[in-house]
Design an enzyme around this catalytic site. Structure first.
Site, PDB file in Angstrom:
ATOM      1  N   ARG A  92       0.829  -1.220   0.000  1.00 48.72           N
ATOM      2  CA  ARG A  92       0.000   0.000   0.000  1.00 48.72           C
ATOM      3  C   ARG A  92       0.859   1.264   0.000  1.00 48.72           C
ATOM      4  NH1 ARG A  92      -5.272  -1.369   3.734  1.00 48.72           N
ATOM      5  NH2 ARG A  92      -6.351  -2.352   1.992  1.00 48.72           N
ATOM      6  N   GLY A 110     -10.597  -9.798  -1.063  1.00 54.83           N
ATOM      7  CA  GLY A 110     -10.407 -10.874  -0.074  1.00 54.83           C
ATOM      8  C   GLY A 110      -9.104 -11.626  -0.242  1.00 54.83           C
ATOM      9  N   LYS A 152     -18.134 -19.476  -0.316  1.00 56.06           N
ATOM     10  CA  LYS A 152     -19.599 -19.585  -0.285  1.00 56.06           C
ATOM     11  C   LYS A 152     -20.272 -18.667  -1.288  1.00 56.06           C
ATOM     12  CE  LYS A 152     -19.807 -20.665   4.590  1.00 56.06           C
ATOM     13  NZ  LYS A 152     -20.371 -20.282   5.880  1.00 56.06           N
ATOM     14  N   GLY A 199     -12.604  -4.758   0.295  1.00 53.74           N
ATOM     15  CA  GLY A 199     -14.043  -4.455   0.332  1.00 53.74           C
ATOM     16  C   GLY A 199     -14.506  -3.532  -0.782  1.00 53.74           C
TER      17      GLY A 199
HETATM   18  P1  AMP Z   1     -13.598 -16.098  -0.257  1.00 56.63           P
HETATM   19  O1  AMP Z   1     -13.129 -15.236   0.885  1.00 56.63           O
HETATM   20  O2  AMP Z   1     -15.074 -16.287  -0.319  1.00 56.63           O
HETATM   21  O3  AMP Z   1     -12.995 -15.691  -1.586  1.00 56.63           O
HETATM   22  O4  AMP Z   1     -13.081 -17.556   0.073  1.00 56.63           O
HETATM   23  C1  AMP Z   1     -11.738 -17.899   0.151  1.00 56.63           C
HETATM   24  C2  AMP Z   1     -11.645 -19.229   0.850  1.00 56.63           C
HETATM   25  O5  AMP Z   1     -12.361 -20.204   0.117  1.00 56.63           O
HETATM   26  C3  AMP Z   1     -10.241 -19.746   0.968  1.00 56.63           C
HETATM   27  O6  AMP Z   1      -9.871 -19.736   2.318  1.00 56.63           O
HETATM   28  C4  AMP Z   1     -10.314 -21.175   0.407  1.00 56.63           C
HETATM   29  O7  AMP Z   1      -9.644 -22.122   1.206  1.00 56.63           O
HETATM   30  C5  AMP Z   1     -11.804 -21.453   0.440  1.00 56.63           C
HETATM   31  N1  AMP Z   1     -12.176 -22.471  -0.537  1.00 56.63           N
HETATM   32  C6  AMP Z   1     -11.980 -22.453  -1.858  1.00 56.63           C
HETATM   33  N2  AMP Z   1     -12.416 -23.602  -2.422  1.00 56.63           N
HETATM   34  C7  AMP Z   1     -12.896 -24.369  -1.434  1.00 56.63           C
HETATM   35  C8  AMP Z   1     -13.475 -25.670  -1.378  1.00 56.63           C
HETATM   36  N3  AMP Z   1     -13.644 -26.406  -2.489  1.00 56.63           N
HETATM   37  N4  AMP Z   1     -13.846 -26.146  -0.181  1.00 56.63           N
HETATM   38  C9  AMP Z   1     -13.667 -25.400   0.944  1.00 56.63           C
HETATM   39  N5  AMP Z   1     -13.143 -24.165   0.954  1.00 56.63           N
HETATM   40  C10 AMP Z   1     -12.750 -23.641  -0.224  1.00 56.63           C
END
Ligand code: AMP
Length: 403
Positions: free
Chosen positions: A37, A355, A198, A378
Site C-alpha cells: 500500500r 479478499g 460460499k 471491500g
Molecule cells: P472467499 O473469501 O469467499 O474468496 O473464500 C476464500 C476461501 O475459500 C479460501 O480460504 C479457500 O480455502 C476457500 N475455498 C476455496 N475452495 C474451497 C473448497 N472447495 N472447499 C472449501 N473451501 C474452499
C-alpha cells in the site's frame, strides 16, 4: 466516468491534503509486514514533490472507534514511509485544530507531513460536516488516493469534498481505470472467474457479473453449491444446500442475459482435510459420503485454459480451491498462470482483487503479471457488486462542480 486527477491541476506551492490508506499490516513490534500500500502511493508522492506542493497525509489505522487510543497511533509509520518514499516524513500528533495548522505551516516543502489517525475522532466515521470542515482548514486542495476506503462515506472520503476542490490521486485513478476497462467498457469477450468459499457472501457479485460478462467461470466451494443444485452429489464438501433456489434463479437470469455459466467437469476429492492428504480425481456423478472436493480437476483446468485463449478481458475474484493447503492450490495456480501468460503476451487485460484473491495469486507466483491487481478488498468487491462507491461519487460530484 469523469473526475479530475492530479494531472489536471497545478499544485505549485499549494498545500495538498492527501487521503491515503495507510492501514497497513503490522506485527506485534509494529513493523510493517507488507509495504504494498505504501509503495503504490509513491507515484502520487513523487508527482506532488516535483510540483513543489506541500504534502499533508491523512489516513485511518485500525478501529479506535472515535477515541484516542495509543495502540492505533500512526506514529510508528514515518520511518517506513521515509525508507520506501526516500523523503523526510514528519509526524504530527493531531489531525485537526490550530496546533496541526501551525505544524504544517512551519514544515518546509519537501518534507511530507503525516497526521494522526483520523478515526480518533467520531466525526470521521460519522461523515460529520464540522469535522470535514476542520480537516479542510489544513490544505488548499484535497486529493483522494485511497480507493480501498472509497466504499465508506466518511468525513475524509466524502464530506470533505464539500469544502475543498477535490481530485483523484494517481493510485485512485489507475485503480478506477483498471476496473472501468474490466467491467464498464471492456474489450469482449469478457470472462469473470469467481471462486471462494460460499455463494451466500457473493450473491450480489454473481448477480451483477452475469449482467456484464460473456462467461462466468465458477470454482471453489461455491461451485459445489451450484453442482448440488443441479442434482450432482457433493459428499461432505463445503456446500450451501439451502441456497439451491438462489442458484436456480442465478442460472435463469444468466440465460436471459446471454451469460454462460461454466462449472467444473471434474474435481479433486479428499477424505482427510489436511495438506498432502491422499486425493482422487472424480467426475460429477459420484462421490463417497466421506469425501470432499477441495480443488478443480485437470479436465476443468484444460477447459478454462482453452476458454481463456478466446478471451480479451478477465476479471477474477476468489480461489478455485483450498489454495492454503498444498497441493490443492493446483487449480488456482494453473488458471492464474494461464491468465498471467496471456496477459504478458498482450492477448488479454486481466484485473483481480478482493479478499483472499491477492494472497492466492501471490502463492501462484503471478502477482506482477496481471494487468492490475487491486489490494482494495471491500471496495473492489462492492465495485464488482455494481454498487456506487461514496468516495468515487464524491470525486465525480466535485469535478462536475469544478467544470
Ligand atoms: P472467499 O473469501 O469467499 O474468496 O473464500 C476464500 C476461501 O475459500 C479460501 O480460504 C479457500 O480455502 C476457500 N475455498 C476455496 N475452495 C474451497 C473448497 N472447495 N472447499 C472449501 N473451501 C474452499
Amino acid at each position: 466516468m469523469t473526475f479530475q486527477t492530479l494531472n489536471d491541476v497545478d499544485l505549485t506551492n499549494r498545500t495538498v491534503l492527501l487521503r491515503a490508506d495507510l492501514n497497513v499490516p503490522v506485527n506485534e513490534a509494529k513493523l510493517v509486514t507488507d509495504t504494498t500500500r505504501i509503495d503504490r502511493l509513491k507515484p502520487s508522492i513523487d508527482h506532488l514533490l516535483k510540483q513543489k506542493a506541500k504534502i499533508v497525509i491523512i489516513s485511518h489505522f485500525g478501529r479506535p472507534k472515535g477515541q484516542v487510543n495509543p495502540e492505533y497511533s500512526l506514529s510508528f509509520l514515518p520511518k517506513t514511509l521515509e525508507k520506501q518514499w526516500k523523503v523526510p516524513v514528519k509526524f504530527v500528533t493531531e489531525c485537526i485544530g490550530d496546533d496541526a495548522i501551525t505544524e504544517i505551516e512551519n514544515t518546509p516543502e519537501g518534507t511530507v507531513i503525516l497526521l494522526e489517525n483520523l478515526r480518533f475522532h467520531a466525526g470521521e466515521e460519522g461523515n460529520d460536516a464540522d469535522f470535514a470542515e476542520e480537516l479542510s482548514a489544513l490544505g488548499d486542495i484535497y486529493v483522494n488516493d485511497a480507493f480501498s476506503t472509497a466504499h465508506r462515506a466518511h468525513a475524509s472520503t466524502a464530506a470533505i469534498t464539500r469544502y475543498l476542490p477535490a481530485v483523484a490521486g494517481l493510485l485512485m485513478a489507475s485503480e478506477l481505470s483498471a476496473l472501468t476497462n474490466a467491467l464498464e467498457a471492456p474489450k469482449k469477450p469478457v470472462v469473470a472467474i469467481v471462486g471462494g468459499a460460499k455463494i451466500s457472501t457473493k450473491l450480489s457479485v454473481l448477480n451483477n457479473l452475469i449482467q456484464k460478462v460473456d462467461k462466468l467461470v465458477l470454482g471453489g466451494g461455491m461451485a459445489n453449491t451450484f453442482l448440488y443444485a443441479m442434482g450432482h452429489p457433493v459428499g461432505k464438501s463445503l456446500c450451501e444446500k439451502d441456497m439451491a433456489d438462489e442458484v436456480k434463479a442465478i442460472q435463469k437470469k444468466a440465460i436471459a442475459a446471454n451469460c454462460e455459466i461454466v462449472l467444473p467437469i471434474d474435481r479433486v476429492a479428499i477424505r482427510e482435510f489436511t495438506a498432502n492428504a491422499p486425493s482422487e480425481i472424480i467426475g460429477l456423478d459420484h462421490i463417497a459420503d466421506d469425501q470432499e472436493c477441495v480443488d478443480i480437476g485437470p479436465e476443468t483446468i484444460k477447459q478454462i485454459e482453452a476458454l481463456l485463449e478466446e478471451t480479451k478481458t478477465v476479471l477474477w475474484n476468489g480461489p478455485m480451491g483450498v489454495f492454503e493447503m498444498n497441493p490443492f492450490d493446483n487449480g488456482t495456480n494453473k488458471v492464474a498462470q494461464a491468465v498471467a501468460r496471456l496477459t504478458k503476451k498482450g492477448q488479454i487485460l486481466s484485473v483481480a482483487g478482493g479478499g483472499d484473491t491477492v494472497s492466492a495469486l501471490d502463492n501462484a507466483g503471478v502477482i506482477d503479471d496481471f494487468s492490475y491487481i487491486s489490494t482494495a478488498g471491500g471496495a473492489f468487491l462492492e465495485w464488482i457488486e455494481g454498487k456506487t462507491l461514496p468516495g468515487v461519487a464524491a470525486l465525480q460530484e466535485a469535478s462536475k462542480k469544478a467544470a
